[in-house]
Design a protein around this motif. Structure first.
Motif, PDB file in Angstrom:
ATOM      1  N   MET A 123     -19.820 -21.607  -0.168  1.00  0.00           N
ATOM      2  CA  MET A 123     -18.855 -21.963  -1.218  1.00  0.00           C
ATOM      3  C   MET A 123     -18.651 -20.798  -2.182  1.00  0.00           C
ATOM      4  O   MET A 123     -17.539 -20.520  -2.620  1.00  0.00           O
ATOM      5  CB  MET A 123     -19.347 -23.174  -2.018  1.00  0.00           C
ATOM      6  N   ARG A 124     -19.751 -20.130  -2.519  1.00  0.00           N
ATOM      7  CA  ARG A 124     -19.650 -18.987  -3.435  1.00  0.00           C
ATOM      8  C   ARG A 124     -18.794 -17.899  -2.821  1.00  0.00           C
ATOM      9  O   ARG A 124     -17.942 -17.305  -3.472  1.00  0.00           O
ATOM     10  CB  ARG A 124     -21.047 -18.428  -3.730  1.00  0.00           C
ATOM     11  N   PHE A 125     -19.021 -17.673  -1.541  1.00  0.00           N
ATOM     12  CA  PHE A 125     -18.245 -16.632  -0.878  1.00  0.00           C
ATOM     13  C   PHE A 125     -16.764 -17.000  -0.871  1.00  0.00           C
ATOM     14  O   PHE A 125     -15.910 -16.188  -1.226  1.00  0.00           O
ATOM     15  CB  PHE A 125     -18.745 -16.421   0.550  1.00  0.00           C
ATOM     16  N   LEU A 126     -16.458 -18.223  -0.466  1.00  0.00           N
ATOM     17  CA  LEU A 126     -15.051 -18.632  -0.361  1.00  0.00           C
ATOM     18  C   LEU A 126     -14.373 -18.594  -1.729  1.00  0.00           C
ATOM     19  O   LEU A 126     -13.224 -18.171  -1.855  1.00  0.00           O
ATOM     20  CB  LEU A 126     -14.946 -20.033   0.248  1.00  0.00           C
ATOM     21  N   SER A 127     -15.101 -19.052  -2.754  1.00  0.00           N
ATOM     22  CA  SER A 127     -14.547 -19.050  -4.107  1.00  0.00           C
ATOM     23  C   SER A 127     -14.200 -17.633  -4.545  1.00  0.00           C
ATOM     24  O   SER A 127     -13.120 -17.375  -5.078  1.00  0.00           O
ATOM     25  CB  SER A 127     -15.577 -19.685  -5.049  1.00  0.00           C
ATOM     26  N   ALA A 128     -15.110 -16.703  -4.279  1.00  0.00           N
ATOM     27  CA  ALA A 128     -14.862 -15.319  -4.697  1.00  0.00           C
ATOM     28  C   ALA A 128     -13.769 -14.691  -3.845  1.00  0.00           C
ATOM     29  O   ALA A 128     -12.867 -14.027  -4.364  1.00  0.00           O
ATOM     30  CB  ALA A 128     -16.152 -14.512  -4.582  1.00  0.00           C
ATOM     31  N   TYR A 129     -13.831 -14.925  -2.543  1.00  0.00           N
ATOM     32  CA  TYR A 129     -12.896 -14.247  -1.648  1.00  0.00           C
ATOM     33  C   TYR A 129     -11.462 -14.723  -1.849  1.00  0.00           C
ATOM     34  O   TYR A 129     -10.530 -13.938  -1.863  1.00  0.00           O
ATOM     35  CB  TYR A 129     -13.327 -14.448  -0.188  1.00  0.00           C
ATOM     36  N   PRO A 133     -11.613 -21.056  -8.579  1.00  0.00           N
ATOM     37  CA  PRO A 133     -12.819 -21.447  -9.310  1.00  0.00           C
ATOM     38  C   PRO A 133     -13.838 -22.108  -8.377  1.00  0.00           C
ATOM     39  O   PRO A 133     -13.467 -22.820  -7.446  1.00  0.00           O
ATOM     40  CB  PRO A 133     -12.304 -22.456 -10.333  1.00  0.00           C
ATOM     41  N   PHE A 134     -15.114 -21.865  -8.654  1.00  0.00           N
ATOM     42  CA  PHE A 134     -16.181 -22.391  -7.817  1.00  0.00           C
ATOM     43  C   PHE A 134     -16.129 -23.925  -7.750  1.00  0.00           C
ATOM     44  O   PHE A 134     -16.273 -24.517  -6.682  1.00  0.00           O
ATOM     45  CB  PHE A 134     -17.533 -21.919  -8.371  1.00  0.00           C
ATOM     46  N   GLY A 135     -15.897 -24.558  -8.903  1.00  0.00           N
ATOM     47  CA  GLY A 135     -15.862 -26.018  -8.945  1.00  0.00           C
ATOM     48  C   GLY A 135     -14.763 -26.575  -8.058  1.00  0.00           C
ATOM     49  O   GLY A 135     -14.939 -27.585  -7.376  1.00  0.00           O
ATOM     50  N   GLU A 678     -11.900  -6.280  -5.123  1.00  0.00           N
ATOM     51  CA  GLU A 678     -12.308  -5.918  -6.475  1.00  0.00           C
ATOM     52  C   GLU A 678     -11.107  -5.976  -7.419  1.00  0.00           C
ATOM     53  O   GLU A 678     -11.190  -6.495  -8.531  1.00  0.00           O
ATOM     54  CB  GLU A 678     -12.940  -4.514  -6.460  1.00  0.00           C
ATOM     55  N   PHE A 679      -9.986  -5.466  -6.937  1.00  0.00           N
ATOM     56  CA  PHE A 679      -8.791  -5.511  -7.771  1.00  0.00           C
ATOM     57  C   PHE A 679      -8.373  -6.959  -8.039  1.00  0.00           C
ATOM     58  O   PHE A 679      -8.067  -7.329  -9.174  1.00  0.00           O
ATOM     59  CB  PHE A 679      -7.641  -4.730  -7.128  1.00  0.00           C
ATOM     60  N   LEU A 680      -8.391  -7.785  -7.014  1.00  0.00           N
ATOM     61  CA  LEU A 680      -7.969  -9.185  -7.179  1.00  0.00           C
ATOM     62  C   LEU A 680      -8.852  -9.914  -8.192  1.00  0.00           C
ATOM     63  O   LEU A 680      -8.385 -10.741  -8.967  1.00  0.00           O
ATOM     64  CB  LEU A 680      -8.009  -9.925  -5.835  1.00  0.00           C
ATOM     65  N   ALA A 685      -8.424 -12.564 -13.288  1.00  0.00           N
ATOM     66  CA  ALA A 685      -8.997 -12.905 -14.592  1.00  0.00           C
ATOM     67  C   ALA A 685      -8.024 -12.537 -15.713  1.00  0.00           C
ATOM     68  O   ALA A 685      -8.020 -13.157 -16.776  1.00  0.00           O
ATOM     69  CB  ALA A 685     -10.326 -12.185 -14.781  1.00  0.00           C
ATOM     70  N   ALA A 686      -7.204 -11.517 -15.478  1.00  0.00           N
ATOM     71  CA  ALA A 686      -6.293 -11.049 -16.523  1.00  0.00           C
ATOM     72  C   ALA A 686      -4.978 -11.824 -16.549  1.00  0.00           C
ATOM     73  O   ALA A 686      -4.298 -11.869 -17.573  1.00  0.00           O
ATOM     74  CB  ALA A 686      -6.015  -9.555 -16.326  1.00  0.00           C
ATOM     75  N   LEU A 687      -4.617 -12.436 -15.440  1.00  0.00           N
ATOM     76  CA  LEU A 687      -3.338 -13.155 -15.389  1.00  0.00           C
ATOM     77  C   LEU A 687      -3.377 -14.376 -16.302  1.00  0.00           C
ATOM     78  O   LEU A 687      -4.415 -15.018 -16.422  1.00  0.00           O
ATOM     79  CB  LEU A 687      -3.046 -13.601 -13.945  1.00  0.00           C
ATOM     80  N   PRO A 688      -2.260 -14.692 -16.951  1.00  0.00           N
ATOM     81  CA  PRO A 688      -2.245 -15.881 -17.817  1.00  0.00           C
ATOM     82  C   PRO A 688      -2.415 -17.131 -16.967  1.00  0.00           C
ATOM     83  O   PRO A 688      -2.122 -17.121 -15.775  1.00  0.00           O
ATOM     84  CB  PRO A 688      -0.851 -15.845 -18.440  1.00  0.00           C
TER      85      PRO A 688
END
Ligand code: ADP
Ligand code: ZN
Ligand code: ZN
Length: 707
Positions: A123-129, A133-135, A678-680, A685-688
């Motif tokens: 789940m952590r991998f899929l959330s990050a990739y 959000p993890f939840g 890394e860019f994503l 995080a920066a996108l509104p």
């Protein structure tokens, strides 16, 4: 964390015997609360809980340090004015957070097996990739019932036939031929370790037999098998083969059309290890299997393995990851593998195993021919050689399939006098004429209206349907072959999946002389008496701007062609086209997937397309196109774009307006997956927040659909 227990929150927690306010614990007594002076925060620990909310963070709660709770437990926690069920992602000590402001956990749930660390890791991998959000990722994987406060259904008893000794019973179908034996041996030798395989077997080569025998080995080791298929409702034969081969085993079937209780049962059977076999669509890859021993992805090239909303994961890629985490082999099976998978084989990352011949002795691949529409006139959409071939099948009592990937009667309704064409008010698309209820349907937003009596633009009453869909071809065939039994199979002819399954079984038994259908008919059915497949509108895919359309067309035509000649009678495929010299058709006629794949890869490499680069798309929509475009232009400049990542200019979708929203997207490319990732991460995080300014957006990592 703003969870400070205000007075109002205290009331909300009255059902419990204990509560914390600030640093202090209170015990409930008959008529009030007694402060427990001894309880200090040092006796507490912090649970970091994943909740299904669109916020990319975990929520912290307190629990007694003595509690045996660990990551993977489900807990009930207060959230706003309600209680919610969440999954403990981490356990921390109170020094790491401003613990005095936290609320306590209400209770720890023990009704379902604890989610394993391996599952949490996935789940952590899929959330990050996939940048979700993890939840939300966890919520996508859990049936709704496991996220609700409702009690779980009672554990199912094993059926009469299921006993633990019978679970390993295997009823073999055929003795494997040498190619099958080779594949079984190679994959069997890899059991117990991570190893990806591509099982490249032509249609009818016996791939399913290979899966079944490997699964038998896995079951005899007391382990579980996970089998993913594109569409379970459409392949009742496959489920039947599994049940027949493993008469003593519980098979958990998981797909999105299941009712909540059925899905919960199947999921719990998988998670508790009660079901040695889990068979399902892409979402089954997210089910916990405590003793996973093999993963199979059948028809791995199929686009339906990619989820197109929410967590936009690739079920196929997740399956490989799953196998890696479980240290077991994964078998990707297809007659026409995705170019990504083929590329991975070429690079030596996946081992290639081939089944080059049909398994039934004497059965051969069909003869594929083109029918040149520049020479043959196609009155009513069917060229003369096609009609003759159908007539010959009727005379011999064999079945024919007419494949046209467009449902409805005609794609356009137009006015002869002024050129008006019926369009959807909410989409930039034509309305499709449907003859069954004499109405116009928008296939993009679902809007419907009556066919107008006269042209709304000039008043002319002579409105003509242009082009053809399944209904019109059915009408034509009925007029031409009045004695034939004609069956149309598309999404309109069969509302319910169970009806469709029944119809398909009937066809397998010889019902219907001529079948008219869409993609629904192409997938994995075995029709022994079918000897002719006619393909009508292949050219529209050849003319598409999507660089994947040739790959898709090759796969679809191989698959639909593969429905014919599965027994002794040879099959024939006739493709109507204005481009008979197209290399795709040439490769199809030679049944040369490898040659086709190599030429496609060469094109992709020179054009800089996947799998030679990695892609992501930022898609946005708003009620006005300028708002969409302004958002995307600003997004492209939001943070510094590193070398090695390229962002292209925003482009409106081909069908720009859908259901009243104007859509456009930015494409990102990079030769380096980590650089893009890394860019994503920084970018998302920066996108509104989506919808914050009337613009809805989402990211799609490894997108495959551009419309
Ligand atoms: P695929 O999954 O590759 O399309 P299947 O596994 O469905 O192929 O097999 C196609 C047909 O061949 C089925 O009818 C199956 O029963 C039969 N078959 C499979 N293996 C053998 C074999 N070794 N000998 C004879 N028939 C076989
Ligand atoms: Zn008109
Ligand atoms: Zn519409």
């Amino acid at each position: 964390m703003d969870n400070y227990p205000e007075a109002s929150n205290v009331i909300h927690s009255f059902t419990h015997s204990r509560i914390w306010i600030g640093k202090f614990s209170f015990w409930r007594k008959e008529n009030g609360w007694i402060r427990d002076a001894k309880t200090q925060l040092s006796r507490m620990k912090v649970l970091r809980v994943a909740l299904d909310v669109p916020v990319a963070k975990l929520f912290d709660y307190l629990i007694d340090d003595a509690s045996p709770v660990v990551a993977g437990d489900r807990v009930v926690v207060p959230f706003g004015a309600r209680q919610r069920v969440g999954v403990v992602a981490e356990v921390a000590d109170t020094s790491t957070v401003a613990a005095s402001r936290l609320k306590p956990v209400e209770r720890v749930l023990e009704d379902a097996p604890r989610l394993t660390t391996g599952w949490l890791e996935l789940m952590r991998f899929l959330s990050a990739y996939y940048q979700r959000p993890f939840g939300e990722t966890v919520a996508a994987a859990l049936p709704a019932r496991l996220r609700s406060l409702k009690a779980l259904p009672k554990r199912r008893k094993s059926g009469d036939k299921e006993t633990s000794d019978a679970a390993h019973l295997f009823v073999s179908g055929h003795d494997p031929n040498p190619a099958q034996s080779g594949a079984i041996e190679r994959i069997g030798a890899a059991l117990g370790s991570f190893r990806p395989f591509l099982l490249h077997g032509i249609t009818g080569s016996g791939k399913t037999e290979v899966y079944l025998r490997l699964i038998a080995q896995v079951l005899s080791r007391g382990m579980q098998a996970l089998v993913l298929v594109p569409e379970i409702g459409l392949t009742p034969q496959l489920e039947g083969r599994f049940r027949h081969a493993f008469p003593g085993a519980r098979i958990a079937v998981l797909h999105s059309a299941l009712q909540d209780t059925a899905r919960t049962h199947a999921w719990l059977d998988a998670a508790r290890g009660d079901a040695p076999i889990v068979l399902g669509t892409r979402l089954a890859v997210l089910a916990p299997l405590p003793r996973l021993g093999i993963v199979v992805v059948d028809e791995e090239h199929d686009a339906s393995f990619k989820q197109q909303e929410g967590l936009r994961y690739s079920g196929r890629d997740a399956a490989v990851l799953r196998a890696k985490f479980a240290a077991c082999p994964v078998v990707l099976g297809s007659a026409t593998p995705s170019l990504e998978t083929w590329f991975n084989c070429r690079a030596g990352r996946y081992a290639l195993l081939a089944l080059p011949e049909r398994a039934v002795p004497g059965a051969r691949l069909p003869a594929v021919r083109t029918v040149d529409l520049r020479i043959e006139s196609a009155e009513h959409g069917l060229a003369k050689p096609v009609l003759e071939a159908i007539r010959a099948r009727l005379a011999r009592g064999e079945q024919s399939l007419v494949f046209i990937n467009r449902r409805g009667y005609a794609p356009v309704l137009s006015c002869e006098a002024c050129g008006w064409a019926a369009g959807c008010a909410r989409c930039s698309a034509h309305m499709v004429v449907h003859s069954t209820d004499r109405s116009l349907h928008c296939h993009h937003c679902g809007a419907r209206q009556k066919v107008p009596r006269e042209c709304p633009s000039c008043g002319n009453v002579d409105l003509r349907p242009l082009g053809r869909g399944t209904q019109r071809i059915e009408e034509t065939l009925t007029a031409l072959f009045p004695e034939a039994r004609i069956l149309r199979i598309d999404r309109d002819s069969t509302r319910k999946r169970s009806d469709l399954a029944r119809t398909l079984e009937g066809i397998g038994r010889g019902e219907g002389d001529i079948l008219v259908g869409t993609q629904l008919l192409a997938k994995g059915h075995d029709f022994p008496n079918l000897t002719l497949v006619c393909v009508l509108n292949a050219d529209s895919a050849l003319l598409s701007t999507d660089y994947r359309s040739a790959e898709r067309l090759f796969a679809t035509l191989s698959q639909v062609g593969g429905r014919s000649g599965r027994r002794e009678q040879p099959g024939e495929v006739l493709v109507q086209t204005r481009y008979p010299g197209h290399p795709m058709f040439q490769a199809l006629m030679r049944h040369d997937y490898a040659g086709f794949a190599e030429s496609q890869l060469a094109e992709r490499e020179s054009a800089g397309f996947p799998p030679f680069v990695h892609e992501a798309a930022l898609r946005a929509e708003a009620t006005r196109l300028d708002a969409t475009m302004t958002f995307l232009r600003a997004a492209a400049r939001l943070i510094e774009v590193p070398d090695g990542v390229q962002i292209y200019d925003p482009v409106p979708h081909v069908i720009t307006r859908r259901a009243g929203f104007e859509r456009a997207q930015l494409l990102l490319q990079s030769p380096s997956r980590p650089a893009l990732q890394e860019f994503l991460r920084l970018w998302s995080a920066a996108l509104p927040a989506s919808t914050s300014s009337g613009v809805r957006w989402h990211l799609d990592v490894d997108p495959i659909e551009f419309d």
